[in-house]
Design a protein around this motif. Structure first.
Motif, PDB file in Angstrom:
ATOM      1  N   UNK A  49      -3.391  60.523-131.286  1.00  0.00           N
ATOM      2  CA  UNK A  49      -3.503  60.614-129.833  1.00  0.00           C
ATOM      3  C   UNK A  49      -4.077  61.965-129.422  1.00  0.00           C
ATOM      4  N   UNK A  50      -4.802  61.968-128.310  1.00  0.00           N
ATOM      5  CA  UNK A  50      -5.306  63.215-127.736  1.00  0.00           C
ATOM      6  C   UNK A  50      -4.754  63.421-126.324  1.00  0.00           C
ATOM      7  N   UNK A  51      -4.646  62.328-125.570  1.00  0.00           N
ATOM      8  CA  UNK A  51      -4.135  62.428-124.206  1.00  0.00           C
ATOM      9  C   UNK A  51      -2.609  62.445-124.220  1.00  0.00           C
ATOM     10  N   UNK A  52      -2.014  63.013-123.168  1.00  0.00           N
ATOM     11  CA  UNK A  52      -0.562  63.033-123.057  1.00  0.00           C
ATOM     12  C   UNK A  52      -0.064  61.650-122.642  1.00  0.00           C
ATOM     13  N   UNK A  53       1.119  61.309-123.099  1.00  0.00           N
ATOM     14  CA  UNK A  53       1.665  59.972-122.878  1.00  0.00           C
ATOM     15  C   UNK A  53       3.009  60.064-122.159  1.00  0.00           C
ATOM     16  N   UNK A  54       3.130  59.329-121.072  1.00  0.00           N
ATOM     17  CA  UNK A  54       4.366  59.318-120.287  1.00  0.00           C
ATOM     18  C   UNK A  54       5.228  58.137-120.736  1.00  0.00           C
ATOM     19  N   UNK A  55       6.354  58.429-121.365  1.00  0.00           N
ATOM     20  CA  UNK A  55       7.205  57.359-121.889  1.00  0.00           C
ATOM     21  C   UNK A  55       8.086  56.749-120.805  1.00  0.00           C
ATOM     22  N   UNK A  56       8.796  57.589-120.053  1.00  0.00           N
ATOM     23  CA  UNK A  56       9.668  57.106-118.990  1.00  0.00           C
ATOM     24  C   UNK A  56       8.908  57.145-117.672  1.00  0.00           C
ATOM     25  N   UNK A  57       8.642  55.969-117.110  1.00  0.00           N
ATOM     26  CA  UNK A  57       7.858  55.863-115.876  1.00  0.00           C
ATOM     27  C   UNK A  57       8.733  56.133-114.652  1.00  0.00           C
ATOM     28  N   UNK A  58       8.121  56.513-113.531  1.00  0.00           N
ATOM     29  CA  UNK A  58       8.886  56.789-112.306  1.00  0.00           C
ATOM     30  C   UNK A  58       9.727  55.605-111.817  1.00  0.00           C
ATOM     31  N   UNK A  59       9.302  54.378-112.116  1.00  0.00           N
ATOM     32  CA  UNK A  59      10.062  53.203-111.668  1.00  0.00           C
ATOM     33  C   UNK A  59      11.220  52.856-112.612  1.00  0.00           C
ATOM     34  N   UNK A  60      11.421  53.676-113.653  1.00  0.00           N
ATOM     35  CA  UNK A  60      12.536  53.443-114.561  1.00  0.00           C
ATOM     36  C   UNK A  60      12.185  52.622-115.790  1.00  0.00           C
ATOM     37  N   UNK A  61      10.985  52.063-115.842  1.00  0.00           N
ATOM     38  CA  UNK A  61      10.584  51.322-117.038  1.00  0.00           C
ATOM     39  C   UNK A  61      10.156  52.302-118.135  1.00  0.00           C
ATOM     40  N   UNK A  62      10.135  51.781-119.351  1.00  0.00           N
ATOM     41  CA  UNK A  62       9.801  52.599-120.504  1.00  0.00           C
ATOM     42  C   UNK A  62       8.499  52.085-121.104  1.00  0.00           C
ATOM     43  N   UNK A  63       7.601  53.017-121.392  1.00  0.00           N
ATOM     44  CA  UNK A  63       6.300  52.641-121.936  1.00  0.00           C
ATOM     45  C   UNK A  63       6.226  53.059-123.408  1.00  0.00           C
ATOM     46  N   UNK A  64       6.088  52.062-124.267  1.00  0.00           N
ATOM     47  CA  UNK A  64       5.969  52.322-125.697  1.00  0.00           C
ATOM     48  C   UNK A  64       4.540  52.050-126.142  1.00  0.00           C
ATOM     49  N   UNK A  65       3.978  53.011-126.868  1.00  0.00           N
ATOM     50  CA  UNK A  65       2.593  52.877-127.311  1.00  0.00           C
ATOM     51  C   UNK A  65       2.536  52.918-128.832  1.00  0.00           C
TER      52      UNK A  65
END
Length: 283
Positions: A246-262
């Protein structure tokens, strides 16, 4: 009589502190500057001992900077070691052992002013570096290419559990602080190199009580990183994802409370509390 007793006690204390064969140096000695350049980007300057024309380095100080553990073994042998490196010297002997090989240091270890010194040319080579410059006027010595041998990366303690990663295996080891029971989670990381990469562990709690552990293994030169994301519920692992390069920063915990897994192929949106998969998107 009182003074004689104090003198005897002092002599006894010195005999305990100095290992057999370690002689306190009383010969003409002086301190010179030692500049240390490490492969992990650090540069440090310390005063070091020059005695009888030979520049020495502090065995324990440089070992600590190299992230090696120190200890005593039988027969007055002092060691610096990690999973990747072992340096052993014997008091009263110029023959050392580096990773199982016998090496002649040229001089015996010297104990001076509560420090244990060995020739810097030997110690630099043992730490995979080399002496690259000597200033004839000031006596300053420059050593480059010194290695960092970190073998355990500590992530700290959370809710009665500690999180560590061992460089040789690259798995996450979780230890219960009360029972000492260990749980190992395979990550697929191998031969972690602290000389070229940073390894960081971060911990976040979701609004509904899930624990998110993110581990970043970053190349210091290119800034490219691998991201390992683990989700725990009641101390049990419920989700894991791994994304490489990865090169870009990744936001795991979103503002709406969901979790983003990549991972390397997909992005999964995870529901807080339940850990259920809400959506899957191709990267």
């Amino acid at each position: 009589m009182k003074h004689w007793k104090l003198a005897a006690a002092a002599i006894f204390l010195i005999s305990v502190l100095l290992p057999m064969g370690a002689q306190e140096s009383h010969a003409a000695s002086k301190y010179v500057v030692l500049e240390l350049q490490w492969e992990d980007g650090r540069t440090s300057r310390i005063k070091t001992l020059k005695k009888d024309g030979v520049t020495y380095g502090s065995f324990y100080s440089l070992g600590n900077m190299a992230r090696l553990h120190s200890g005593m073994e039988q027969d007055n042998t002092v060691v610096l070691k990690s999973d990747q490196k072992r340096i052993a010297i014997r008091m009263g002997s110029s023959i050392a052992e580096v990773d199982g090989r016998k090496v002649d240091m040229g001089r015996e270890p010297v104990r001076y002013m509560s420090h244990l010194y060995v020739p810097i040319r030997f110690l630099a080579a043992a730490l995979d570096g080399e002496v690259t410059n000597r200033d004839a006027k000031t006596g300053k010595v420059t050593v480059t290419g010194l290695n960092n041998y970190t073998d355990i990366f500590y992530g700290g303690g959370k809710m009665g559990y500690s999180y560590t990663i061992r460089a040789a295996k690259g798995d996450l080891e979780i230890t219960n602080a009360y029972t000492n029971q260990k749980t190992t989670i395979p990550l697929g990381m191998k031969d972690i190199n602290a000389n070229t990469h940073n390894l960081t562990q971060n911990f976040n709690w979701t609004p509904k009580g899930l624990l998110i552990v993110t581990i970043e293994y970053t190349n210091r030169e290119t800034k490219e990183y691998d991201l390992y994301t683990l989700i725990f519920k009641n101390q049990g692992l419920i989700r894991k994802s791994i994304a490489h390069g990865l090169m870009e920063r990744h936001e795991t915990l979103k503002p709406d409370g969901t979790i983003q897994l990549i991972d390397d192929h997909n992005i999964r949106m995870i529901e807080d509390e339940s850990g259920n998969v809400l959506n899957v998107f191709a990267r």
